[in-house]
Scaffold this active site. Structure first.
Site, PDB file in Angstrom:
ATOM      1  N   HIS A 135     -36.003 -27.924 -20.719  1.00  0.00           N
ATOM      2  CA  HIS A 135     -35.105 -26.884 -21.130  1.00  0.00           C
ATOM      3  C   HIS A 135     -33.741 -27.497 -21.836  1.00  0.00           C
ATOM      4  CE1 HIS A 135     -32.407 -23.377 -20.493  1.00  0.00           C
ATOM      5  NE2 HIS A 135     -33.454 -22.725 -20.308  1.00  0.00           N
ATOM      6  N   LYS A 238     -33.527 -17.168 -10.077  1.00  0.00           N
ATOM      7  CA  LYS A 238     -35.099 -17.314 -10.475  1.00  0.00           C
ATOM      8  C   LYS A 238     -35.791 -17.349  -9.168  1.00  0.00           C
ATOM      9  CE  LYS A 238     -33.899 -19.554 -14.826  1.00  0.00           C
ATOM     10  NZ  LYS A 238     -34.285 -18.700 -15.743  1.00  0.00           N
TER      11      LYS A 238
HETATM   12  N1  PLP Z   1     -33.974 -25.270 -16.567  1.00  0.00           N
HETATM   13  C1  PLP Z   1     -35.263 -24.349 -16.647  1.00  0.00           C
HETATM   14  C2  PLP Z   1     -36.432 -25.014 -16.601  1.00  0.00           C
HETATM   15  C3  PLP Z   1     -34.953 -23.131 -16.972  1.00  0.00           C
HETATM   16  O1  PLP Z   1     -36.011 -22.402 -16.975  1.00  0.00           O
HETATM   17  C4  PLP Z   1     -33.544 -22.575 -17.061  1.00  0.00           C
HETATM   18  C5  PLP Z   1     -33.616 -21.209 -17.347  1.00  0.00           C
HETATM   19  O2  PLP Z   1     -34.514 -20.646 -17.757  1.00  0.00           O
HETATM   20  C6  PLP Z   1     -32.598 -23.359 -16.939  1.00  0.00           C
HETATM   21  C7  PLP Z   1     -32.858 -24.808 -16.540  1.00  0.00           C
HETATM   22  C8  PLP Z   1     -31.321 -22.866 -16.945  1.00  0.00           C
HETATM   23  O3  PLP Z   1     -30.907 -21.999 -15.787  1.00  0.00           O
HETATM   24  P1  PLP Z   1     -29.557 -20.918 -15.808  1.00  0.00           P
HETATM   25  O4  PLP Z   1     -29.372 -20.648 -17.055  1.00  0.00           O
HETATM   26  O5  PLP Z   1     -29.671 -20.274 -14.481  1.00  0.00           O
HETATM   27  O6  PLP Z   1     -28.427 -22.035 -15.442  1.00  0.00           O
END
Ligand code: PLP
Length: 418
Positions: A135, A238
């Site tokens: 991500h 999540k």
């Molecule tokens: N990492 C992964 C694998 C994710 O799916 C996400 C959000 O979709 C994030 C990091 C970032 O999460 P947040 O926006 O809650 O900080």
């Protein structure tokens, strides 16, 4: 995808999804005049009533700032905030509460490590290893860090099924690797990385490991001591909890040596203009008033999740995923993106004649919520030579009926686009 095992099928039947659905008020509404089918839990999960009530109660009853006042409301709020920390500790099986730092989410947890550990530890020529399926939250902070320190970002490639293989990982590890930052589960593809094996390899070379657990916490068991990861990041929203609250787990001996990430109230023991003495862990990393109701809500989400046998939740989701995989494969002109064995919870796909955004819009009109776009994983899209996918992702409340509704909506897409 592998056949669903008889044990998984049997445990899935033992999970009463209709009963679970009653706990999630957002599921009980119509959108565009159709009953909502929610297949976007990888973006954020819906919240059970108990989480909504817990947040509500903080504002309605225990509304005070924490760690500061002697009055009763403040004592109650502080106790609830710290109880939530203990729930997170138990959930991750961390050995100490001091290893649990509340953050805004996964993104902030990763940025905390890149700012604090990264800026104080990395030198020119050092390497930070990430994988191709990350991500953006687990790429950009390291890129910025590398630009600022002269370190190098090294990328472990994935296969066309979306797997990160041991051999590819070993090839990219070097004596200069100081940190491996990788997803536990991919958000775009659903791949579960073989993290135990990769952590052991990284440690053999003397590198630390940060796991991005955003997509893992609700779909696979997490035990930070068994994994032996050095840092673990996740977001409450999540895991059926509120937005704006997340967690950084870090081994105490590492957190202890790291400088503060932000300065402000609560992270200090004493301040003069000449010198500031920092607070103990984990408060050293929690500057300012935190998201108190969010932490309490996350604690309630962990209580809710833990009221089930996690094996039953995972087996249920895997059975629905298997059903969905077979159903989508049967849709003419549909191509699945991400087919790693043992994957969980997310199905990315393309359709021959329709752009993903058109797919998303048409199925939305049928009441089916899916995500379309690059899923904050543009390097994954680049690997497959595409700009975007449509993605259906699962939570514990999804059933085969939801998949049937998705497939029926995809038929409309075919009618319109051929
Ligand atoms: N990492 C992964 C694998 C994710 O799916 C996400 C959000 O979709 C994030 C990091 C970032 O999460 P947040 O926006 O809650 O900080």
């Amino acid at each position: 995808m592998n056949e669903v095992s008889p044990i998984v099928a049997a445990s899935s039947e033992a999970f009463d999804v209709q009963r679970v659905r009653e706990d999630f008020p957002a599921l009980h509404q119509d959108v565009h005049g159709k009953p909502l089918v929610y297949l976007d839990s990888a973006a954020t999960t819906l919240k059970p009533q108990s989480v909504i009530d817990a947040v509500d109660e903080v504002y309605a009853r225990d509304c005070a700032n924490i760690h500061r006042a002697v009055h009763l409301l403040s004592q109650r709020a502080t106790a609830r905030f710290e109880e939530a920390r203990e729930k997170v500790r138990a959930f991750l099986n961390a050995s100490k509460k001091t290893e649990i730092v509340f953050t805004r989410g996964t993104t902030e947890a990763i940025n905390l490590v890149s700012h604090s550990w990264g800026r104080s530890s990395l030198r020119e020529g050092d390497e930070v290893l990430v994988t191709e399926l990350e991500h953006h939250s687990n790429i950009v902070p390291w890129q910025i860090l590398c630009q600022q320190t002269g370190a190098k970002l090294v990328v472990v490639p994935m296969t066309d099924r979306g797997e990160v293989l041991r051999e590819a990982f070993e090839n990219k590890l070097s004596e200069r690797t100081r940190l491996v930052a990788m997803a536990h589960v991919s958000n775009a593809l659903g791949t579960v990385l073989p993290v135990s094996e990769l952590i052991a390899l990284a440690h053999e070379r003397g590198a630390l490991v940060l796991l991005d657990g955003a997509q893992a916490v609700s779909h696979v068991d997490v035990d930070v001591q068994a994994l032996d990861c050095d840092f673990y990041a996740f977001s409450g929203h999540k895991l059926y909890g509120p937005t704006g609250i997340g967690v950084l787990y870090g081994k105490e001996r590492l957190l202890d040596k790291m400088p503060p990430y932000q300065g402000g109230g609560d992270m200090i023991r004493s301040v003069t203009f000449e010198e500031t003495i920092y607070n103990d862990l984990p408060y050293k990393f929690e500057a300012g008033t935190p998201h108190i109701a969010g932490a309490v809500g996350l604690g309630a989400a962990i209580d809710y999740f833990s009221s089930f046998d996690a094996e039953l939740i995972h087996a249920h989701e895997n059975a629905v995923l298997h059903y969905a995989t077979e159903a989508l494969k049967a849709v003419p002109g549909l191509r699945l993106i991400g087919t790693a064995p043992g994957k969980v919870a997310a199905l990315s796909f393309l359709m021959e004649s329709a752009h993903p955004h058109d797919i998303g819009t048409i199925v939305d009109a049928e009441g089916v919520a899916i995500r379309t776009g690059h899923h904050c994983a543009q390097p994954v899209m680049e690997h497959f030579g595409i700009a975007a996918t449509a993605r259906a992702s699962l939570g514990m409340y999804n059933s085969r009926d939801d998949i049937d509704a998705l497939v029926a909506a995809l038929r409309k897409v075919r009618e319109l686009f051929g």
